[in-house]
Design a protein around this motif. Structure first.
Motif, PDB file in Angstrom:
ATOM      1  N   ALA A  70       0.866  -1.178   0.000  1.00 29.54           N
ATOM      2  CA  ALA A  70       0.000   0.000   0.000  1.00 29.54           C
ATOM      3  C   ALA A  70       0.899   1.222   0.000  1.00 29.54           C
ATOM      4  O   ALA A  70       1.902   1.256   0.708  1.00 29.54           O
ATOM      5  N   ASP A  71       0.560   2.212  -0.813  1.00 31.40           N
ATOM      6  CA  ASP A  71       1.389   3.403  -0.833  1.00 31.40           C
ATOM      7  C   ASP A  71       0.592   4.687  -0.877  1.00 31.40           C
ATOM      8  O   ASP A  71      -0.550   4.712  -1.287  1.00 31.40           O
ATOM      9  N   LEU A  72       1.272   5.717  -0.430  1.00 31.49           N
ATOM     10  CA  LEU A  72       0.839   7.086  -0.664  1.00 31.49           C
ATOM     11  C   LEU A  72       1.914   7.677  -1.556  1.00 31.49           C
ATOM     12  O   LEU A  72       3.094   7.697  -1.195  1.00 31.49           O
ATOM     13  N   VAL A  73       1.518   8.117  -2.745  1.00 29.80           N
ATOM     14  CA  VAL A  73       2.460   8.671  -3.714  1.00 29.80           C
ATOM     15  C   VAL A  73       1.962  10.044  -4.161  1.00 29.80           C
ATOM     16  O   VAL A  73       0.860  10.448  -3.819  1.00 29.80           O
ATOM     17  N   HIS A  74       2.779  10.723  -4.926  1.00 27.67           N
ATOM     18  CA  HIS A  74       2.450  12.076  -5.391  1.00 27.67           C
ATOM     19  C   HIS A  74       2.031  12.964  -4.221  1.00 27.67           C
ATOM     20  O   HIS A  74       1.108  13.769  -4.335  1.00 27.67           O
ATOM     21  N   PHE A  75       2.722  12.792  -3.111  1.00 25.47           N
ATOM     22  CA  PHE A  75       2.453  13.580  -1.918  1.00 25.47           C
ATOM     23  C   PHE A  75       2.719  15.052  -2.209  1.00 25.47           C
ATOM     24  O   PHE A  75       3.777  15.424  -2.708  1.00 25.47           O
ATOM     25  N   ASP A  76       1.744  15.876  -1.910  1.00 25.30           N
ATOM     26  CA  ASP A  76       1.841  17.311  -2.137  1.00 25.30           C
ATOM     27  C   ASP A  76       1.598  18.022  -0.803  1.00 25.30           C
ATOM     28  O   ASP A  76       0.447  18.216  -0.398  1.00 25.30           O
ATOM     29  N   VAL A  84      -3.458   7.365  -3.366  1.00 27.39           N
ATOM     30  CA  VAL A  84      -3.421   6.044  -2.752  1.00 27.39           C
ATOM     31  C   VAL A  84      -3.188   4.994  -3.831  1.00 27.39           C
ATOM     32  O   VAL A  84      -3.803   5.028  -4.897  1.00 27.39           O
ATOM     33  N   GLY A  85      -2.296   4.062  -3.542  1.00 30.05           N
ATOM     34  CA  GLY A  85      -2.091   2.905  -4.401  1.00 30.05           C
ATOM     35  C   GLY A  85      -2.101   1.662  -3.540  1.00 30.05           C
ATOM     36  O   GLY A  85      -1.600   1.676  -2.418  1.00 30.05           O
ATOM     37  N   ILE A  86      -2.684   0.600  -4.052  1.00 29.26           N
ATOM     38  CA  ILE A  86      -2.730  -0.640  -3.270  1.00 29.26           C
ATOM     39  C   ILE A  86      -2.746  -1.832  -4.211  1.00 29.26           C
ATOM     40  O   ILE A  86      -3.431  -1.817  -5.228  1.00 29.26           O
ATOM     41  N   VAL A  87      -1.941  -2.838  -3.866  1.00 30.17           N
ATOM     42  CA  VAL A  87      -1.918  -4.100  -4.602  1.00 30.17           C
ATOM     43  C   VAL A  87      -1.907  -5.218  -3.569  1.00 30.17           C
ATOM     44  O   VAL A  87      -1.019  -5.269  -2.714  1.00 30.17           O
ATOM     45  N   ILE A  88      -2.896  -6.075  -3.645  1.00 31.11           N
ATOM     46  CA  ILE A  88      -2.946  -7.266  -2.804  1.00 31.11           C
ATOM     47  C   ILE A  88      -2.681  -8.458  -3.716  1.00 31.11           C
ATOM     48  O   ILE A  88      -3.249  -8.549  -4.814  1.00 31.11           O
TER      49      ILE A  88
END
Length: 164
Positions: A70-76, A84-88
């Motif tokens: 799980a990620d938080l990307v493109h944090f501004d 939010v990105g998530i891969v299970i």
């Protein structure tokens, strides 16, 4: 379910997910990553969203198995938002891990990073993902026409947001 920082032992999982071509059409990646590059990423990442402008976390089940990322990307930080990105992993899908991970990311975003909003960009035909994000309090804000390209054709995506 817990979220934890990446460890060197997660290299194989990261390699598997980052080099899964089926996932490339829903993200910004379109080239394979070498083990060396991913090892270097794990080793040099500060695990600080303010320094790296992203945070990638391992989704772990109650038995301590890594079941996804799980990620938080493109944090501004100026506008107090992140994507939010998530891969299970397929073997662990439909067991509540994605929902729990989104809840944990939202909690982290509110309590630690003090974000105002999270958003996700999802292929409109990915009914399961759209439904999951709706269940977790995200609302559809807009359709992004021909936003995602799978190598053969363009797909519309939905922009979903959750205000925290």
């Amino acid at each position: 379910m817990t979220l934890r920082a990446l460890e060197p032992e997660d290299l194989d999982l990261l390699y598997q997910i980052e080099n899964n071509r089926e996932l490339w059409q829903v993200g910004a990646t379109n080239v394979p990553y070498s083990r060396y590059t991913l090892h270097d990423y794990i080793a040099t990442s500060s695990d600080d969203i303010f320094a790296d402008r992203q945070v990638r976390l391992i989704v772990e089940n109650e038995q301590g198995e890594a079941v996804g990322i799980a990620d938080l990307v493109h944090f501004d930080p100026q506008h107090q938002r992140a994507e939010v990105g998530i891969v299970i992993l397929p073997a662990f899908r439909r067991k509540g891990y994605a929902a729990a991970a989104i809840q944990a990311l939202c909690d982290y975003a509110i309590r630690i990073v003090h974000l105002h909003q999270l958003y996700a960009i999802i292929d409109q035909t990915n009914v399961a993902a759209v439904s999951l994000f709706k269940k977790e309090g995200f609302t559809t804000q807009n359709v992004l026409s021909e936003w995602l390209f799978d190598g053969r054709k363009y797909h519309d995506a939905v922009l979903m947001q959750r205000f925290l």
